[in-house]
Design an enzyme around this catalytic site. Structure first.
Site, short mmCIF file in Angstrom:
data_model
loop_
_atom_site.label_atom_id
_atom_site.label_comp_id
_atom_site.label_asym_id
_atom_site.label_seq_id
_atom_site.Cartn_x
_atom_site.Cartn_y
_atom_site.Cartn_z
N GLU A 1 0.16 -1.80 3.45
CA GLU A 1 -0.39 -0.89 2.72
C GLU A 1 -0.61 -1.26 1.13
O GLU A 1 -1.53 -1.02 0.42
CB GLU A 1 0.44 0.51 2.88
N HIS A 2 0.46 -1.83 0.86
CA HIS A 2 0.45 -2.40 -0.80
C HIS A 2 -0.65 -3.58 -1.07
O HIS A 2 -1.26 -3.51 -1.92
CB HIS A 2 1.70 -2.91 -1.10
N HIS B 1 4.41 -0.94 5.59
CA HIS B 1 4.34 -0.32 4.13
C HIS B 1 4.09 -1.54 3.39
O HIS B 1 3.22 -1.13 2.20
CB HIS B 1 5.61 0.09 3.80
N GLU C 1 11.12 -1.33 -5.35
CA GLU C 1 11.19 0.07 -4.69
C GLU C 1 12.08 0.33 -3.96
O GLU C 1 12.85 1.35 -3.96
CB GLU C 1 9.77 0.26 -4.00
#
Length: 431
Positions: free
Chosen positions: A61-62, A58, A138
């Site tokens: 991905e950022h 993840h 997040e």
């Protein structure tokens, strides 16, 4: 040269092309729209991690949005905004998708930007340190979403000692440790052509689009895959999380069905009748007749080798045991209160309508063809899916019910105020 397979649907020709480097491209022309949706799908997610690097997929991905050798993060965003395009990404437990949606006249720009991000991201340490704070926020936001948290807690217990039970976002400890070198090593081990599918749907000339994709991705080699997914299987579990909130968020789990098998279509019909809509048994009996919940539904989460079937309810803490008993009653009723052919036909029509209506835009088509080719090594056309739903009969329906609804295999998670007062044995006794 790329080799190709053709799959006929009632409207379009879906084609799958295999590039010499092992990367696959799937296209679906939709000539009556003015947009193109373009996605790069990577078979890599949180189940390809371990406790030490949980969350790295993840985080990567950022970071692909945070600057390349020729574009800053601002220039990436500005290039897409200048043509009114959309650029985004998401990470799941089994895959990551980077995607764009633009007018058909701007596909070249989308390909150039996304290709640049995919191959030339800098993974600058200063940007990593800044984005670390974003991801920690997040994680905090997710902790403040008790409905999702209840599902995560249940999967943590039902897939113990397996990465499938870990959070997609990672933990504060793991997120705090990543360096630029960690990202480069992980990408080298997982982002290889055989793990990548490119999907394009919209107003495209397939021959021209394939030539452009080949020019951008045809020389892509990448390292050999050095990590294999650990096989996972469901185990019953019980989890509690104290939260100072008004409701208790309850999640009930059963062993589910893995993705891509014929039984999944019968399971979809089972879910529709049990808890998949406002006319479902759970919704009618527990919310409409008893008024004990506001939100209540069921669904199946499928992975390539296993699955979990979930029932979720948000309710007053005083009603937990009663609602558990009512859920169990309706689950048993799926075996004893046999549905008719007419009821099954209604559920199948609902399923077909939901699926076909969801495909009425290019983005949904791109998601469907990209995900299925990546995870199933085949594309299921809308016509094929309708045929599989139509083929579900009462024998298949009750076969799934008998395999699924074993109350001895039940799992529970509860999030809310004073949930420590609940215990697994008392919850099970109310079943």
């Amino acid at each position: 040269m790329a080799t190709d397979d053709h799959l006929e649907s009632s409207e379009n020709l879906i084609e799958v092309f295999n590039l010499p480097n092992g990367l696959r491209v799937v296209t679906e022309p939709i000539p009556f729209v003015r947009s193109v949706s373009f996605g790069v799908w990577v078979r890599n997610g949180s189940r390809n991690e371990n406790l030490d690097n949980n969350g790295i997929s993840h985080f990567i991905e950022h970071m692909l949005f945070k600057g390349t050798q020729k574009r800053t993060a601002m220039e990436i965003a500005d290039t897409m905004d200048a043509v009114g395009g959309q650029l985004n990404a998401f990470t799941s437990k089994e895959y990551t998708c980077y995607f764009t949606r633009t007018l058909d006249t701007h596909f070249d720009i989308a390909l150039d930007v996304l290709g640049d991000m995919f191959f030339n991201s800098k993974f600058d340490q200063a940007e990593i340190d800044k984005e670390r704070g974003v991801i920690l926020e997040e994680i905090s936001m997710y902790e403040d979403t008790p409905e999702d948290l209840a599902v995560d807690l249940l999967q943590y217990k039902t897939f113990p000692q397996n990465p499938l039970g870990m959070s997609i976002l990672g933990t504060q400890e793991s997120i705090g440790s990543f360096t630029s070198d960690d990202f480069r090593r992980f990408v080298a081990s997982r982002y290889s052509p055989k793990n990548v599918v490119i999907a394009i749907a919209g107003n495209i000339n397939v021959k021209e689009a394939l030539e452009k994709i080949t020019a951008c991705f045809g020389q892509y080699q990448g390292a050999q895959d050095s990590f294999k997914e650990a096989q996972a299987s469901y185990s019953p579990g019980f989890s509690l999380r104290e939260k100072d909130i008004e409701q208790v968020h309850l999640c009930v789990g059963f062993p589910g069905i893995k993705t891509g098998i014929d039984e999944s279509y019968a399971l979809a019909a089972v879910n529709t009748i049990l808890g998949g809509g406002m006319s479902s048994r759970l919704f009618q009996k527990i919310r409409e007749e008893r008024g004990l919940v506001y939100s209540l539904y069921s669904y199946n989460v499928s992975y390539y080798d296993t699955g979990v079937f979930l029932v979720y309810a948000g309710l007053n803490p005083d009603n937990v045991y009663e609602v558990l008993g009512l859920i169990a009653k309706e689950v048993r009723g799926m075996l004893t209160d046999r549905i008719t052919n007419e009821q099954l036909a209604k559920a199948k029509e609902q399923l077909k309508s939901n699926f076909l209506l969801s495909l009425e835009n290019a983005a949904s088509r791109m998601n469907s063809i990209g995900r299925t080719l990546l995870m199933l090594d085949k594309v299921i056309t809308p016509d094929e899916l309708v045929e599989k739903i139509d083929a579900v009969d009462l024998n298949a329906f009750f076969g799934v019910c008998e395999a699924l609804f074993d109350l001895e295999q039940i799992s529970l998670s509860l999030v809310g105020k004073k949930v420590d007062s609940f215990n697994f044995e008392k919850c099970k006794s109310s079943l």
